[in-house]
Design a protein around this motif. Structure first.
Motif, mmCIF file in Angstrom:
data_model
loop_
_atom_site.group_PDB
_atom_site.id
_atom_site.type_symbol
_atom_site.label_atom_id
_atom_site.label_comp_id
_atom_site.label_asym_id
_atom_site.label_seq_id
_atom_site.Cartn_x
_atom_site.Cartn_y
_atom_site.Cartn_z
ATOM 1 N N CYS A 16 10.498 22.754 8.349
ATOM 2 C CA CYS A 16 9.195 22.415 7.757
ATOM 3 C C CYS A 16 9.063 20.895 7.637
ATOM 4 O O CYS A 16 9.422 20.309 6.602
ATOM 5 N N PRO A 17 8.551 20.215 8.675
ATOM 6 C CA PRO A 17 8.572 18.747 8.728
ATOM 7 C C PRO A 17 7.863 18.031 7.577
ATOM 8 O O PRO A 17 8.458 17.155 6.935
ATOM 9 N N LEU A 18 6.594 18.369 7.297
ATOM 10 C CA LEU A 18 5.877 17.649 6.236
ATOM 11 C C LEU A 18 6.461 17.951 4.866
ATOM 12 O O LEU A 18 6.458 17.093 3.981
ATOM 13 N N SER A 19 6.994 19.142 4.684
ATOM 14 C CA SER A 19 7.720 19.471 3.456
ATOM 15 C C SER A 19 8.952 18.581 3.325
ATOM 16 O O SER A 19 9.219 18.019 2.257
ATOM 17 N N ASN A 20 9.708 18.446 4.406
ATOM 18 C CA ASN A 20 10.900 17.588 4.395
ATOM 19 C C ASN A 20 10.542 16.158 4.013
ATOM 20 O O ASN A 20 11.274 15.508 3.256
ATOM 21 N N LEU A 21 9.422 15.679 4.517
ATOM 22 C CA LEU A 21 8.991 14.300 4.197
ATOM 23 C C LEU A 21 8.566 14.200 2.737
ATOM 24 O O LEU A 21 8.972 13.282 2.022
ATOM 25 N N LYS A 22 7.767 15.149 2.299
ATOM 26 C CA LYS A 22 7.222 15.086 0.942
ATOM 27 C C LYS A 22 8.319 15.211 -0.124
ATOM 28 O O LYS A 22 8.229 14.619 -1.194
ATOM 29 N N LEU A 23 9.372 15.984 0.194
ATOM 30 C CA LEU A 23 10.448 16.204 -0.775
ATOM 31 C C LEU A 23 11.631 15.262 -0.557
ATOM 32 O O LEU A 23 12.698 15.461 -1.134
ATOM 33 N N GLN A 24 11.425 14.268 0.304
ATOM 34 C CA GLN A 24 12.455 13.235 0.526
ATOM 35 C C GLN A 24 13.712 13.780 1.187
ATOM 36 O O GLN A 24 14.794 13.199 1.054
ATOM 37 N N VAL A 25 13.596 14.913 1.885
ATOM 38 C CA VAL A 25 14.724 15.409 2.683
ATOM 39 C C VAL A 25 14.931 14.453 3.862
ATOM 40 O O VAL A 25 16.047 14.197 4.295
ATOM 41 N N VAL A 26 13.811 13.921 4.390
ATOM 42 C CA VAL A 26 13.842 12.772 5.305
ATOM 43 C C VAL A 26 12.957 11.698 4.694
ATOM 44 O O VAL A 26 11.941 12.005 4.070
ATOM 45 N N THR A 27 13.356 10.441 4.850
ATOM 46 C CA THR A 27 12.572 9.351 4.244
ATOM 47 C C THR A 27 11.420 8.920 5.139
ATOM 48 O O THR A 27 10.460 8.329 4.673
ATOM 49 N N ASP A 28 11.528 9.232 6.431
ATOM 50 C CA ASP A 28 10.472 8.887 7.380
ATOM 51 C C ASP A 28 10.438 9.970 8.449
ATOM 52 O O ASP A 28 11.498 10.417 8.916
ATOM 53 N N LEU A 29 9.245 10.408 8.838
ATOM 54 C CA LEU A 29 9.139 11.495 9.810
ATOM 55 C C LEU A 29 9.747 11.102 11.160
ATOM 56 O O LEU A 29 10.190 11.976 11.921
ATOM 57 N N SER A 30 9.805 9.814 11.439
ATOM 58 C CA SER A 30 10.417 9.361 12.701
ATOM 59 C C SER A 30 11.917 9.676 12.740
ATOM 60 O O SER A 30 12.535 9.663 13.805
ATOM 61 N N GLN A 31 12.501 9.951 11.554
ATOM 62 C CA GLN A 31 13.925 10.297 11.467
ATOM 63 C C GLN A 31 14.151 11.815 11.423
ATOM 64 O O GLN A 31 15.255 12.274 11.159
ATOM 65 N N HIS A 32 13.094 12.584 11.685
ATOM 66 C CA HIS A 32 13.229 14.035 11.551
ATOM 67 C C HIS A 32 14.188 14.603 12.597
ATOM 68 O O HIS A 32 14.184 14.170 13.751
ATOM 69 N N PRO A 33 15.020 15.594 12.197
ATOM 70 C CA PRO A 33 16.049 16.107 13.100
ATOM 71 C C PRO A 33 15.580 17.071 14.191
ATOM 72 O O PRO A 33 16.396 17.485 15.025
ATOM 73 N N ILE A 34 14.319 17.453 14.224
ATOM 74 C CA ILE A 34 13.864 18.447 15.219
ATOM 75 C C ILE A 34 14.268 18.086 16.661
ATOM 76 O O ILE A 34 14.788 18.952 17.385
ATOM 77 N N PRO A 35 14.065 16.840 17.124
ATOM 78 C CA PRO A 35 14.484 16.553 18.514
ATOM 79 C C PRO A 35 15.976 16.792 18.736
ATOM 80 O O PRO A 35 16.368 17.338 19.778
ATOM 81 N N ASN A 36 16.805 16.407 17.757
ATOM 82 C CA ASN A 36 18.250 16.638 17.872
ATOM 83 C C ASN A 36 18.574 18.125 17.868
ATOM 84 O O ASN A 36 19.490 18.580 18.565
ATOM 85 N N MET A 37 17.828 18.883 17.069
ATOM 86 C CA MET A 37 18.032 20.332 17.042
ATOM 87 C C MET A 37 17.750 20.953 18.409
ATOM 88 O O MET A 37 18.526 21.766 18.920
ATOM 89 N N LEU A 38 16.616 20.555 19.001
ATOM 90 C CA LEU A 38 16.248 21.093 20.311
ATOM 91 C C LEU A 38 17.263 20.683 21.369
ATOM 92 O O LEU A 38 17.654 21.495 22.217
ATOM 93 N N GLU A 39 17.690 19.438 21.311
ATOM 94 C CA GLU A 39 18.663 18.930 22.288
ATOM 95 C C GLU A 39 19.990 19.690 22.182
ATOM 96 O O GLU A 39 20.664 19.946 23.184
#
Length: 338
Positions: free
Chosen positions: A245-268
């Protein structure tokens, strides 16, 4: 609208991680509060929207449970659920698997039947009128004792034909999945699918527990799995679906910036990641908002966007024929945009 955002809009989506109480838009909350003679601790919709700023999961949960208080009647639960379905219809969401937290309502002396009857009426109408198929997932609150979960399962007994799966949400840190091993074993004996929020704020160890102790059918969030290479290998080998849940992760400070989101690494890494909105009223966006924001932040291409969508359809608990239909629609959209 860019070509990629048009592509996102056209994708036939399955949302696998959505808390119906988290789709409570401020305007509807005020309307239902007024209907039920309840005074909210905010003097306007704008003031309530300003309160939707959080530094962590617990700050969000505090206001989330406060919002729940206005839900009193079957009509309230129907209105909440129907508002969500009508909204996601505009995002071309074709299948939803929604969580609801019965304990949060039972604690307020709202009957189990009142809750589920209102929600189910809207879901059934949504399937007929909006062509949105559904699965209903009853979620246990992990900050409460396992005994409370067992009591809730007993109350759910007459409705198990309408409940497809059981989840585990609320405050993750300090409440590992192992705390609920017995009740999830009981759920599996009753033929229910099981899924657990793990590895959002909690450690990768919680994901291991979800896999080995709970024997989940899928993992909700799972971000911190990437901290453990052996865990990633296990998730890939099992083709375990992660409902991210990307925007949830951003809003709850699980990631500090959406550019650091792990989805691309997950797919890779070959993980079966999916994109979902979690609590869209609180976190700033529904499905297309999440996909567009993530695409712009990390540069997802059409192939990656299609993979995320395919993962969600294949990883859903929809009927086989429904999956086949949605996958055919997905292939058609991909062909149109290539």
């Amino acid at each position: 609208m860019s070509n990629l955002s048009q592509f996102i809009a056209a994708l036939p989506k399955a949302e696998l991680h959505l808390h119906i109480e988290g789709s409570f838009e401020p305007e509807l909350m005020f309307n239902i509060a007024e209907r039920n003679g309840i005074t909210l601790p905010f003097d306007s919709v704008e003031a309530l929207k300003k309160a939707y700023e959080f530094n962590n999961l617990q700050e969000f949960l505090d206001i989330y449970y406060q919002g729940m208080n206005v839900l009193q009647t079957e009509q309230d639960y129907y209105d909440l659920t129907m508002a969500y379905l009508q909204r996601v219809k505009t995002d071309n969401v074709r299948h939803v698997e929604i969580f609801w937290d019965p304990q949060g309502h039972l604690e307020r002396n709202i009957a189990f039947s009142t809750q589920i009857n209102g929600i189910l009426k809207a879901l059934e109408e949504g399937e007929q009128l909006l062509d949105i198929s559904y699965r209903l997932i009853m979620s246990f609150l992990r900050h409460l004792p396992e005994e409370s979960a067992f009591e809730t399962l007993t109350q759910a007994e007459p409705y198990l034909d309408h409940i497809y799966g059981v989840g585990l949400d609320s405050s993750e840190v300090g409440h590992p999945p192992e705390k609920f091993a017995r009740v999830f074993a009981a759920c599996k004996e009753k033929g229910l699918k099981v899924t657990v929020h793990a590895g959002e704020e909690g450690p990768a160890e919680y994901v291991w527990q979800a896999l080995d102790l709970i024997q989940v059918d899928r993992v909700d969030h799972g971000n911190r799995s990437l901290e453990d290479d052996k865990l990633v290998q296990r998730l890939v080998a099992d083709q375990q679906v992660l409902t991210v849940c990307p925007l949830s992760n951003l809003k709850l400070q699980v990631v500090t910036d959406l550019s650091q989101h792990p989805i691309p690494n997950m797919l890779e890494a070959g993980l079966k990641a999916t994109v979902n909105s979690d609590d869209p009223a609180y976190f700033g966006g529904y499905m297309n908002d999440n996909l567009n924001a993530l695409q712009q932040a990390v540069g997802l291409d059409k192939a990656q966007l299609a993979t995320l969508t395919r993962n969600a359809i294949e990883g859903s608990w929809a009927e086989a024929e429904r999956k086949k239909l949605l996958l055919a629609e997905l292939d058609q959209v991909i062909a149109e945009f290539t």
